[in-house]
Design an enzyme around this catalytic site. Structure first.
Site, PDB file in Angstrom:
ATOM      1  CG  HIS A  33      -1.742   1.280   1.407  1.00  0.00           C
ATOM      2  ND1 HIS A  33      -3.083   1.036   0.610  1.00  0.00           N
ATOM      3  CD2 HIS A  33      -1.936   2.292   2.071  1.00  0.00           C
ATOM      4  CE1 HIS A  33      -4.058   2.020   0.966  1.00  0.00           C
ATOM      5  NE2 HIS A  33      -3.127   2.872   1.634  1.00  0.00           N
ATOM      6  CG  MET A  37      -0.358  11.586   2.352  1.00  0.00           C
ATOM      7  SD  MET A  37      -0.269  11.863   3.982  1.00  0.00           S
ATOM      8  CE  MET A  37      -0.506  10.059   4.609  1.00  0.00           C
TER       9      MET A  37
HETATM   10  C1  DX5 Z   1      -3.655   7.297   6.573  1.00  0.00           C
HETATM   11  C2  DX5 Z   1      -3.206   6.460   5.143  1.00  0.00           C
HETATM   12  C3  DX5 Z   1      -2.909   4.966   5.692  1.00  0.00           C
HETATM   13  C4  DX5 Z   1      -2.090   4.762   7.112  1.00  0.00           C
HETATM   14  C5  DX5 Z   1      -2.488   3.609   7.797  1.00  0.00           C
HETATM   15  O1  DX5 Z   1      -3.762   8.495   5.923  1.00  0.00           O
HETATM   16  O2  DX5 Z   1      -3.893   6.173   4.367  1.00  0.00           O
HETATM   17  O3  DX5 Z   1      -2.289   3.914   4.965  1.00  0.00           O
HETATM   18  O4  DX5 Z   1      -0.703   4.769   6.594  1.00  0.00           O
HETATM   19  O5  DX5 Z   1      -1.544   3.608   8.952  1.00  0.00           O
HETATM   20  P1  DX5 Z   1      -2.034   2.788  10.166  1.00  0.00           P
HETATM   21  O6  DX5 Z   1      -2.414   1.396   9.999  1.00  0.00           O
HETATM   22  O7  DX5 Z   1      -0.956   3.038  11.160  1.00  0.00           O
HETATM   23  O8  DX5 Z   1      -3.431   3.520  10.741  1.00  0.00           O
HETATM   24 ZN    ZN Z   2      -3.631   4.588   2.806  1.00  0.00          ZN
END
Ligand code: DX5
Ligand code: ZN
Length: 216
Positions: A33, A37
């Site tokens: 994944h 951003m």
């Molecule tokens: C948040 C991201 C997630 C994040 C998840 O904006 O889209 O993919 O990295 O991280 P955890 O599992 O730590 O909440």
């Molecule tokens: Zn994400």
């Protein structure tokens, strides 16, 4: 029933990225994944295409690219060129979502659409049969390590109904605050793929953490 896991590289150790990717390659992770951003759509900036290109070079698994950016249409060809297999855009960032989905498909990728916690699943009624994946954000996007929003369970039930009743082939993905405790319920309610950052990388036992989430 699918029980896929897509570790979020956002929580990896960027000083030892190659080591962490090798751990993921050897693990039961299904996808990687990739959280991109832009500091506009979300109040944070992560990384961009040079890093994604490097991850793709080392990864043995499909890249699932979660774009937390405005105007994702502009970047369809770059996502493809840098190894994206699934390009996931936010519903809230696309004025012409149907066109964006078409553009992603025309570029040869699977198309995903993501909903922020406040966006009802019903907005997808007229697009659900055109997408390959729906991602429900279970935290407000922008940061790893946040607390899972409990209302996501209700949204997941409604999304599963929408997918089944429409005959859509869309997979359901959940992202944010996922861990070994909430994973079984999420899979049981119909999630096909769980994204996890913190819960995968914490303590360094990447392979063990993935097993705990996937097979709990
Ligand atoms: C948040 C991201 C997630 C994040 C998840 O904006 O889209 O993919 O990295 O991280 P955890 O599992 O730590 O909440
Ligand atoms: Zn994400």
């Amino acid at each position: 029933m699918n029980k896929l896991i897509s570790p979020s590289l956002l929580s990896a150790d960027f000083g030892n990225l190659e080591r962490d990717i090798e751990q993921l390659n050897q693990s039961d992770a299904d996808w990687f994944h990739i959280d991109v951003m832009d500091g506009v759509f979300v109040p944070n900036i992560s990384f961009g295409f040079p890093v994604m290109k490097y991850i793709n070079k080392l990864s043995h698994k499909p890249l699932d690219v979660h774009l937390m950016i405005v105007d994702p249409d502009k970047f369809v060809s770059q996502v493809k060129e840098n190894g994206g297999e699934i390009m996931n855009v936010h519903y809230e960032a696309c004025t012409h979502l149907h066109r964006t989905i078409q553009n992603i498909h025309n570029a040869g990728m699977k198309a995903g659409v993501t909903l922020n916690p406040h966006t009802p699943v019903e907005v997808l009624t007229d697009i659900i049969c055109d997408v390959d994946l729906v991602l429900l954000m279970s935290v407000n996007p922008g940061f790893g390590g946040q607390k899972f929003i409990e209302h996501t369970y209700d949204k997941l039930r409604r999304l599963k109904e929408l997918v089944v009743n429409s005959g859509s082939k869309a997979l359901i993905q959940i992202d944010g605050g996922v861990n070994a405790e909430n994973a079984p319920k999420l899979y049981e309610l119909g999630a096909d793929c769980l994204v996890a950052g913190n819960a995968v990388f914490k303590g360094g036992d990447i392979q063990g953490n993935i097993k705990a989430i996937k097979y709990h």
